[in-house]
Design a protein around this motif. Structure first.
Motif, PDB file in Angstrom:
ATOM      1  N   PHE A  86       0.825  -1.212   0.000  1.00 21.96           N
ATOM      2  CA  PHE A  86       0.000   0.000   0.000  1.00 21.96           C
ATOM      3  C   PHE A  86       0.856   1.258   0.000  1.00 21.96           C
ATOM      4  O   PHE A  86       0.510   2.254  -0.643  1.00 21.96           O
ATOM      5  CB  PHE A  86      -0.930   0.000   1.210  1.00 21.96           C
ATOM      6  CG  PHE A  86      -2.052  -0.995   1.120  1.00 21.96           C
ATOM      7  CD1 PHE A  86      -2.819  -1.102  -0.026  1.00 21.96           C
ATOM      8  CD2 PHE A  86      -2.332  -1.839   2.182  1.00 21.96           C
ATOM      9  CE1 PHE A  86      -3.851  -2.025  -0.112  1.00 21.96           C
ATOM     10  CE2 PHE A  86      -3.359  -2.761   2.108  1.00 21.96           C
ATOM     11  CZ  PHE A  86      -4.118  -2.860   0.957  1.00 21.96           C
ATOM     12  N   GLN A  87       1.966   1.210   0.714  1.00 22.43           N
ATOM     13  CA  GLN A  87       2.850   2.376   0.746  1.00 22.43           C
ATOM     14  C   GLN A  87       3.422   2.647  -0.645  1.00 22.43           C
ATOM     15  O   GLN A  87       3.491   3.803  -1.095  1.00 22.43           O
ATOM     16  CB  GLN A  87       3.973   2.146   1.746  1.00 22.43           C
ATOM     17  CG  GLN A  87       4.845   3.365   1.987  1.00 22.43           C
ATOM     18  CD  GLN A  87       5.852   3.139   3.106  1.00 22.43           C
ATOM     19  OE1 GLN A  87       6.034   2.026   3.581  1.00 22.43           O
ATOM     20  NE2 GLN A  87       6.498   4.203   3.540  1.00 22.43           N
ATOM     21  N   GLY A  88       3.835   1.587  -1.331  1.00 21.04           N
ATOM     22  CA  GLY A  88       4.357   1.752  -2.682  1.00 21.04           C
ATOM     23  C   GLY A  88       3.301   2.259  -3.649  1.00 21.04           C
ATOM     24  O   GLY A  88       3.575   3.111  -4.505  1.00 21.04           O
ATOM     25  N   MET A  89       2.072   1.757  -3.507  1.00 19.60           N
ATOM     26  CA  MET A  89       0.998   2.199  -4.400  1.00 19.60           C
ATOM     27  C   MET A  89       0.605   3.653  -4.130  1.00 19.60           C
ATOM     28  O   MET A  89       0.257   4.389  -5.055  1.00 19.60           O
ATOM     29  CB  MET A  89      -0.211   1.284  -4.241  1.00 19.60           C
ATOM     30  CG  MET A  89       0.018  -0.142  -4.728  1.00 19.60           C
ATOM     31  SD  MET A  89       0.587  -0.258  -6.463  1.00 19.60           S
ATOM     32  CE  MET A  89       2.377  -0.460  -6.257  1.00 19.60           C
ATOM     33  N   GLU A  90       0.672   4.059  -2.868  1.00 18.36           N
ATOM     34  CA  GLU A  90       0.351   5.452  -2.555  1.00 18.36           C
ATOM     35  C   GLU A  90       1.353   6.399  -3.213  1.00 18.36           C
ATOM     36  O   GLU A  90       0.985   7.477  -3.692  1.00 18.36           O
ATOM     37  CB  GLU A  90       0.334   5.671  -1.049  1.00 18.36           C
ATOM     38  CG  GLU A  90      -0.129   7.068  -0.650  1.00 18.36           C
ATOM     39  CD  GLU A  90      -0.031   7.309   0.851  1.00 18.36           C
ATOM     40  OE1 GLU A  90      -1.064   7.528   1.478  1.00 18.36           O
ATOM     41  OE2 GLU A  90       1.107   7.287   1.371  1.00 18.36           O
ATOM     42  N   LYS A  91       2.613   6.002  -3.244  1.00 18.63           N
ATOM     43  CA  LYS A  91       3.630   6.835  -3.895  1.00 18.63           C
ATOM     44  C   LYS A  91       3.353   6.969  -5.386  1.00 18.63           C
ATOM     45  O   LYS A  91       3.622   8.019  -5.986  1.00 18.63           O
ATOM     46  CB  LYS A  91       5.015   6.240  -3.675  1.00 18.63           C
ATOM     47  CG  LYS A  91       5.518   6.338  -2.242  1.00 18.63           C
ATOM     48  CD  LYS A  91       6.907   5.743  -2.104  1.00 18.63           C
ATOM     49  CE  LYS A  91       7.411   5.849  -0.675  1.00 18.63           C
ATOM     50  NZ  LYS A  91       8.752   5.235  -0.512  1.00 18.63           N
ATOM     51  N   ILE A  92       2.814   5.917  -5.998  1.00 16.72           N
ATOM     52  CA  ILE A  92       2.533   5.942  -7.430  1.00 16.72           C
ATOM     53  C   ILE A  92       1.262   6.733  -7.729  1.00 16.72           C
ATOM     54  O   ILE A  92       1.231   7.592  -8.617  1.00 16.72           O
ATOM     55  CB  ILE A  92       2.406   4.505  -7.975  1.00 16.72           C
ATOM     56  CG1 ILE A  92       3.752   3.780  -7.886  1.00 16.72           C
ATOM     57  CG2 ILE A  92       1.888   4.510  -9.402  1.00 16.72           C
ATOM     58  CD1 ILE A  92       4.845   4.404  -8.727  1.00 16.72           C
ATOM     59  N   VAL A  93       0.199   6.471  -6.974  1.00 14.85           N
ATOM     60  CA  VAL A  93      -1.070   7.170  -7.198  1.00 14.85           C
ATOM     61  C   VAL A  93      -0.995   8.602  -6.689  1.00 14.85           C
ATOM     62  O   VAL A  93      -1.524   9.528  -7.308  1.00 14.85           O
ATOM     63  CB  VAL A  93      -2.227   6.403  -6.511  1.00 14.85           C
ATOM     64  CG1 VAL A  93      -3.528   7.190  -6.594  1.00 14.85           C
ATOM     65  CG2 VAL A  93      -2.390   5.030  -7.146  1.00 14.85           C
ATOM     66  N   GLY A  94      -0.323   8.784  -5.555  1.00 11.36           N
ATOM     67  CA  GLY A  94      -0.124  10.115  -5.006  1.00 11.36           C
ATOM     68  C   GLY A  94      -1.298  10.606  -4.180  1.00 11.36           C
ATOM     69  O   GLY A  94      -2.358   9.973  -4.101  1.00 11.36           O
ATOM     70  N   LEU A  95      -1.088  11.734  -3.568  1.00  9.57           N
ATOM     71  CA  LEU A  95      -2.111  12.412  -2.782  1.00  9.57           C
ATOM     72  C   LEU A  95      -2.413  13.765  -3.412  1.00  9.57           C
ATOM     73  O   LEU A  95      -1.553  14.345  -4.094  1.00  9.57           O
ATOM     74  CB  LEU A  95      -1.630  12.615  -1.339  1.00  9.57           C
ATOM     75  CG  LEU A  95      -1.384  11.344  -0.515  1.00  9.57           C
ATOM     76  CD1 LEU A  95      -0.744  11.699   0.814  1.00  9.57           C
ATOM     77  CD2 LEU A  95      -2.695  10.605  -0.295  1.00  9.57           C
ATOM     78  N   PRO A  96      -3.637  14.274  -3.238  1.00  8.54           N
ATOM     79  CA  PRO A  96      -3.979  15.573  -3.832  1.00  8.54           C
ATOM     80  C   PRO A  96      -2.955  16.648  -3.471  1.00  8.54           C
ATOM     81  O   PRO A  96      -2.593  16.815  -2.309  1.00  8.54           O
ATOM     82  CB  PRO A  96      -5.355  15.880  -3.210  1.00  8.54           C
ATOM     83  CG  PRO A  96      -5.939  14.536  -2.912  1.00  8.54           C
ATOM     84  CD  PRO A  96      -4.770  13.684  -2.504  1.00  8.54           C
TER      85      PRO A  96
END
Length: 481
Positions: A86-96
């Motif tokens: 999940f941490q890796g995917m968050e880096k790819i998808v990003g946050l607003p």
């Protein structure tokens, strides 16, 4: 008491003292050694002949605490693998608001459309649309690639962990046999028991395991859900086959595989026998978590495609024509939606780098020419299409009405929430593991207690030595008479 008996008693005491000192030295030198269990020498008084007898060296292990520690290690391995995903995917998808976020790429594209709609004759602004649209498609492509890379990594980790479990089980079976032989011969088997504990600990990080004591110093191993790993001389054998690379659309049975146990393929229901450790987490990443995120990315890509491929937005488009974004050059089809985020691309007809013309952005993708240069109706329609509150596409994971920005924000929020929940769960489980590890250390070697025991052995040595010294004096006195 006769002189001979006094000498025998003192010698047995010296022998026990020397052996006890070795045990203390071993304990002190292995305080931080993983798998090492504190030793204690067991002695009994000899009723016939006097003196003491060494009955053996005992490993002091709190079996229930060890079992809890292993279950905690399995639990941490499970959550740690998912939290890392999940941490890796968050880096790819990003946050607003983040520069690398998908929503930021969409915002840049929308801003370029709005700027060009104000000056449709400005080719620099039109080229900015091409640049930001390509960047948006590229971000979706990269996110899809990252998901499949994570699934591929999970597939490779599964193969590695299966090999580790098989090797550890083989070693435990061998150590069982050696310990039985040494135990039957009355020899010290505790070093082999330490190694066996280390091997079982290796398995426990991958699959939750329960240890059951058998006769002759042997142990049997079962998973927490009841699968037999070792109960006898021949360990169970796990099997796994799979390509190193996983692609979008690949699912269990087509062509991804599950585990085999002693050559028999396990069903999805039977896989619960190996649930709870890092092995199960990697299967979950490959078969559930990865495809879930891929589906969400595909839903975003499809809605982006559909909003801009509507003839109401670009009147020059026919029913079968691709819009501003394409599925590898063609119009996207809901029947082949899986993996769309990895294939979506800017329509080549508007990209000068691919032989296209910028004027098609203001005039329409199928327009015969770019006149008049001041027309902005298509560009305004594109802006409005992205901002419009539309119902979710049928079959997508979205609900209710929303703009495209809200769809992107929804996926980013989901990914961030999953990461936060996984890391919170990991913190709880890691704390429990740390507590159990501290308890294991407390149950292990206590240097103060060992030094106290060493002083007792020193006193025992001195007492037995004095007996021998007194006997020596008595014999010398007798000889001088």
């Amino acid at each position: 008491m006769s002189i001979a008996k006094a000498i025998s008693n003192a010698m047995s005491g010296l022998t026990a003292t020397a052996r006890g000192t070795e045990v203390v030295a071993s304990n002190l030198s292995n305080i931080m050694t993983p798998g090492y269990a504190r030793r204690e020498m067991v002695v009994t008084a000899q009723l016939l002949g006097g003196g003491v007898r060494i009955d053996g060296i005992t490993r002091i292990v709190n079996a229930s605490l060890l079992s809890e520690a292993r279950m905690a290690a399995s639990s941490v391995g499970d959550v740690s693998a998912r939290a890392s995903f999940f941490q890796g995917m968050e880096k790819i998808v990003g946050l607003p608001g983040e520069p690398q976020a998908l929503s930021t790429a969409l915002t840049d594209f929308q801003a370029a459309l709005s700027a060009a709609a104000a000056r449709p004759d400005d080719e620099i602004r039109l080229s900015q649309i091409v640049s930001t649209a390509s960047a948006l498609a590229g971000r979706l492509n990269a996110a899809s690639t990252a998901v499949q890379a994570a699934r591929s990594t999970a597939q490779q980790d599964i193969a590695s962990e299966v090999a580790t479990v098989n090797a550890a089980l083989e070693r435990v079976a061998y150590l069982n046999a050696r310990i039985t032989v040494l135990d039957a011969d009355g020899k010290d088997a505790t070093p082999l028991m330490d190694e066996r504990q280390q091997q079982i600990d290796r398995i426990a990080r991958i699959v939750p395991v329960q240890e059951v004591t058998r006769e002759g110093g042997k142990v049997a191993l079962f998973t927490a859900e009841g699968a037999v790993l070792l109960d006898g001389s021949v360990p169970a054998r796990l099997g796994f086959q799979g390509n190193a690379q996983v692609t979008a659309g690949q699912v269990v049975g087509a062509p991804l595989e599950l585990l085999t146990l002693n050559g028999t393929a396990l069903s999805a229901a039977q896989m619960r026998l190996f649930g709870g450790g890092s092995l199960a987490a990697n299967f979950q990443i490959r078969d559930q978590l990865g495809p879930q995120l891929q589906s969400e990315l595909d839903d975003m890509a499809f809605e982006l495609h559909q909003r801009l491929a509507d003839p109401a937005v670009d009147p020059t488009l026919g029913a079968g024509d691709a819009g501003l974004f394409t599925d590898a050059g063609a119009r996207a089809d809901p029947a082949t939606l899986v993996g769309l985020a990895g294939r979506i691309a800017l329509n080549a007809s508007v990209d000068p780098g691919q032989g296209g013309q910028l004027w098609r952005l203001r005039s329409g993708l199928q327009a015969p020419n770019g006149e008049p240069v001041g027309q902005s109706s298509v560009l305004n329609a594109l802006v409005d299409a992205l901002d419009a509150q539309r119902p979710a596409q049928p079959g997508s994971g979205f609900t209710g009405n929303g703009s495209l920005s809200s769809r992107f924000g929804s996926v980013e929020s989901r990914v961030a929430t999953r990461r936060v929940e996984a890391q919170a769960d990991l913190a709880v489980r890691s704390s429990r593991q740390s507590t159990l590890s501290a308890s294991m250390m407390a149950e292990g070697v206590d240097s103060d207690a060992e030094m106290q025991r060493l002083l007792q052995y020193e006193q025992s040595f001195a007492a037995n030595a004095r007996v021998l010294s007194a006997v020596d004096e008595m014999i010398n006195q007798i000889l001088r008479i």
